[in-house]
Design an enzyme around this catalytic site. Structure first.
Site, short mmCIF file in Angstrom:
data_model
loop_
_atom_site.label_atom_id
_atom_site.label_comp_id
_atom_site.label_asym_id
_atom_site.label_seq_id
_atom_site.Cartn_x
_atom_site.Cartn_y
_atom_site.Cartn_z
N THR B 513 0.86 -1.18 0.00
CA THR B 513 0.00 0.00 0.00
C THR B 513 0.90 1.24 0.00
OG1 THR B 513 -1.66 -1.31 1.15
CG2 THR B 513 -2.04 1.04 1.11
N HIS B 514 1.80 1.27 -0.95
CA HIS B 514 2.70 2.40 -1.13
C HIS B 514 2.45 2.99 -2.51
CE1 HIS B 514 5.64 0.15 1.80
NE2 HIS B 514 4.52 0.53 2.39
N ASN B 515 1.30 3.60 -2.68
CA ASN B 515 0.95 4.23 -3.95
C ASN B 515 1.41 5.68 -3.87
OD1 ASN B 515 -1.57 2.54 -2.78
ND2 ASN B 515 -1.24 2.02 -4.92
#
Lengths: 252, 588
Positions: B513-515
């Protein structure tokens, strides 16, 4: 049924709105959930899971239940390591899941248009898990009645395994509604076997005992530096452990 | 009909890490601050309750604390030749929901990006020449590591990060990360006690002349009182961290680090279950009037405000800008536009080493309890002889052994039946895992815009994500898989398996979840959405805070930098913008 998510209509939200209305008394209605000047806190507003209770099937028909119990018992066979999937409660777990928000995809994006997707785009079907079980089990039943003249539960174990292997390897193509069903069944069976017993599967914490997973024990500070020494304590569930008290026997 | 509410000085969209940090700073400034949060109120005792927080099915698998696609989905495709379809369930990444945002369910890895990241274009051009990264839209961020240092320091002390400094004011520190830029002082807390697997990993890394160090962790190694006076407890290593709220007040979050102080301030107000639909602009176009939002009953309100801060999850910041006409939509055909560009992700690979007879007790774990190696991260090593730029951290951080999700078995093991069960039981306690978290660099075809077909529950277009791993990043990741195999061999063990990143990016299995990106900070108003103070180039009283501002993503978790950027923006508003309200802080 599982406790609902903190989505609309949950108990927690209802309480939040009650709190907020009192906070907002005298203010404009826009602040219906307005918090200022204090940390909002209300006792008994937590939302613990409600334990699955034994009893009648909530989603499966009797025939479906017999078939699913037989299937989970081949996916997770009884042996010297643990009880089988049926005795562990995997079918009960799946039944209760399908009867709740998981079964009806109430949290997912279910608007159209529906299109055939690429593998990288994930499941794009219109059917929710409950509908996929209904159709998938019917497709299996009609295939077996045509090819074997018997339902799944009446096959010998080797033939059951051969049939499931055929589904797993895509060597058996089910009639309409059967595509992808095996993966869904396998996923839910594993969820039931390994989740907290509060949801109806993993009875007696059978899978956790097999693995050596201590469950919801919470504080390992006295063991963290004991490298390469097996952690000795038996597992504990959200409901406690059977050996703790007669009431916690529900975990069995 | 939209009801018009009394004016506020500041309206903040989203009350997670960034929103709560800035709200607290601006409330101290005496401003009248309102936060609008789409999700519900969440707090430790009620929502991460010790009696049932450790529930893998509910929180990790059914994802009770996360944004549900029914509330807001995102469509995806790998390239512009495909038709994007909605992710009907989130998989590859899992945005947060409710007060605290994604900062509730994070693991707690708290990194600083390097000067060679903030000055990536200048740095790589100076060292290798611009041809080395042709095809990648690498841009300087407009800040330096030295300028970011006080803001990183503020975030780390707010959190109580456990770690070991590698460089204090230019003095290398034994045991820390030798590649980090100078920091002003030591971490607030010492490293966590190490479990067995990271200890073995560190020994193997040292045998290869690598430089392992304790992963900087927001799981607290000791009791701590932060600068706001909020007390936190020591982590008990329960192994329910990522995807869970911490029941023990020992993982840093808005709940444990900011809200107990912020919520008591009379000039701060929070309204939950209020979804901001649009930022409304003045007719002039270069100022916002406030925001329109909808509450849980479906009633619409206009909230006037002098300053609008977008502090939602990065992707949602970008979508709100697009829905509000702030900035110019990026067009990959012309490579023009400011919003939606430089979308990046993370390029990962993983290794499992299977042992016989070892007892790792893998459930004794915490989200950031482990050892890391940065020798091959970013530009820590000379890329002259390799055919890529960027790199990865190698991290042995066994975060948990929750058995629905964690059941390592050797390749070739059946998925069910007796053989499956035997291998599952055999390997559960005796497998060591580590992974490479790789950089993700921007290229023209990877971008965000509004989907032409799919709508949310309010009838507004969903965000459309077009993403594929760039060739550069695939080459980098394969290099890292090779390095991982060296570490795996040094570890010994019965056998090992290492994954290799391949096209196409798949939205189904969880990855990260590193957008990042989409509303990037920069020095060029035609190629970035916000200036170095996170102020919109186009609408002067709008600041956009979050990983949306990252001009590229490094081989590191983003939260440390996100938190630092929140302090940077708060500082810019307090010390610059309030003295020049309505004015651009950087001349366009």
């Amino acid at each position: 049924m599982l406790s609902p998510p903190n989505g609309s209509g949950s108990r927690r939200e209802l309480l939040a709105s009650v709190t907020a209305i009192s906070l907002a008394a005298g203010a404009h209605a826009a602040a219906a959930r307005s918090y200022s000047g204090a940390l909002p806190f209300r006792t008994y507003s937590a939302d613990p899971p409600r334990p699955v209770l034994p009893g009648a099937w909530l989603f499966f028909t009797q025939d479906e239940a017999v078939a699913v119990e037989a299937m989970v018992d081949r996916l997770i066979p009884a042996d010297d390591l643990s009880v089988g999937g049926k005795e562990a409660g995997c079918a009960v777990f799946i039944d209760r899941q399908l009867a709740g928000p998981y079964g009806n995809s109430s949290r997912l994006y279910t608007r159209g248009p529906f299109a055939q997707g690429l593998p990288t785009q994930g499941y794009q079907g219109e059917a929710n898990p409950a509908q996929r079980y209904r159709a998938g089990l019917a497709a299996i039943d009609s295939w077996l009645k045509r090819e074997k003249n018997r339902p799944f539960a009446a096959l010998p174990a080797e033939e059951q395994d051969a049939f499931l292997t055929g589904l797993d390897k895509n060597e058996i193509t089910l009639p309409q509604g059967g595509a992808g069903f095996f993966n869904l069944l396998l996923q839910n069976t594993m969820e039931g076997f390994f989740s907290d017993p509060v949801y109806g599967g993993n009875r007696g914490m059978a899978s956790w005992r097999m693995l050596g997973f201590p469950g919801t024990r919470y504080d390992y500070r006295d063991w963290v530096s004991r490298h390469n020494q097996r952690y000795p304590q038996p597992p504990v569930s959200i409901m406690g452990a059977a050996e703790w008290s007669p009431r916690a026997g529900a975990a069995r | 009909m939209t009801r018009i509410l009394p004016r506020k000085d500041v309206v903040i969209v989203g009350l997670g890490w960034t929103g709560s940090i800035i709200a607290n700073e601006l409330a101290d400034e005496g401003l009248d601050v309102l936060a609008l949060e789409r999700g519900p109120w969440r707090d430790t005792a009620t929502d991460f309750n010790i009696g049932y927080a450790q529930d893998e099915l509910r929180y990790a698998i059914r994802r009770d604390l996360f944004l549900q696609p029914g509330t807001e989905a995102i469509t995806m495709r790998n390239n512009a030749g495909q038709t994007a379809l909605p992710m009907r369930d989130y998989g590859s990444f899992l945005p947060g929901h409710g007060v605290g945002g994604a900062g509730v369910h994070w693991n707690g890895h708290t990194w600083r990006f390097w000067d060679s990241d903030f000055r990536i274009n200048s740095h790589l051009t100076e060292r290798y020449g611009a041809a080395k990264f042709a095809g990648l839209d690498l841009q300087d961020w407009g800040v330096t590591a030295a300028e970011m240092e006080p803001f990183y320091d503020a975030f780390e002390y707010l959190c109580g990060i456990s770690g070991k400094a590698g460089n204090i004011r230019g003095q290398k520190q034994p045991g820390g990360n030798p590649f980090e830029d100078p920091r002003a002082r030591e971490y607030p807390l010492p490293p966590m006690q190490m479990t067995y697997a990271p200890t073995l990993f560190a020994e193997a890394a040292k045998s290869l002349n690598l430089s392992p160090f304790p992963t900087p962790s927001a799981n607290l190694s000791a009791e701590y009182v932060n600068p706001l006076g909020i007390a936190m407890g020591q982590c008990t290593m329960c192994g329910f961290c990522e995807r869970f709220g911490c029941a023990n007040y020992s993982k840093s979050s808005a709940q444990t680090c900011v809200l107990p102080v912020l919520m008591r301030k009379p000039n701060f107000e929070l309204r939950t279950e209020c979804e901001v639909l649009k930022i409304e602009k003045h007719r002039s176009g270069n100022m916002a009037r406030g925001v329109t939002y909808m509450d849980a009953s479906g009633e619409e309100f206009f909230q006037p405000a002098d300053i609008v801060l977008l502090c939602a999850y990065g992707l949602m910041n970008v979508r709100l800008m697009m829905l509000s006409g702030i900035g110019k939509q990026y067009d990959p055909n012309t490579n023009e536009g400011t919003v939606g560009r430089n979308y990046c992700y993370q390029t990962n690979c993983g290794t499992q080493v299977f042992f016989d007879g070892k007892e790792f007790n893998p459930f004794i774990a915490a989200g950031s309890l482990g050892q890391s190696v940065d020798d091959y991260n970013g530009d820590a090593f000379d890329h002259g002889s390799v055919d890529f730029v960027g790199g990865a951290g190698i991290n042995c951080i066994p975060t948990n052994a929750r058995p629905i999700g964690y059941r390592p078995v050797p390749p070739g093991t059946p998925r069910w039946g007796s053989a499956w069960k035997r291998e599952t039981a055999r390997n559960y306690r005796s497998t060591l895992s580590f992974s490479c978290q790789g950089s993700s660099y921007p290229q023209r075809g990877n971008y965000l815009d509004l989907d032409p077909t799919y709508k949310d529950r309010h009838g507004r277009p969903l965000l459309r994500m077009t993403f594929e791993f760039p060739d550069n990043d695939i080459r980098m990741s394969h290099f890292m898989s090779d390095r991982s195999e060296e570490v795996a061999r040094a570890l010994g063990g019965r056998q090992y398996t290492t994954s290799r990143t391949a096209k196409a990016w798949n939205s189904v299995p969880y990855q990260s979840t590193h957008n990042t990106g989409g509303a990037i900070m920069g020095t060029d108003p035609t190629r970035s959405a916000v200036n170095r103070y996170l102020q919109s180039w186009d609408v002067n009283n709008v600041f956009v805070v979050g990983a949306s501002a990252f001009a590229h993503n490094a081989g590191k978790n983003p939260t440390g930098t996100v938190g630092a950027l929140a302090f940077l923006a708060a500082d810019a508003i307090r010390n610059r913008y309030l003295k020049a309200a309505g004015q651009p802080l950087v001349a366009a």
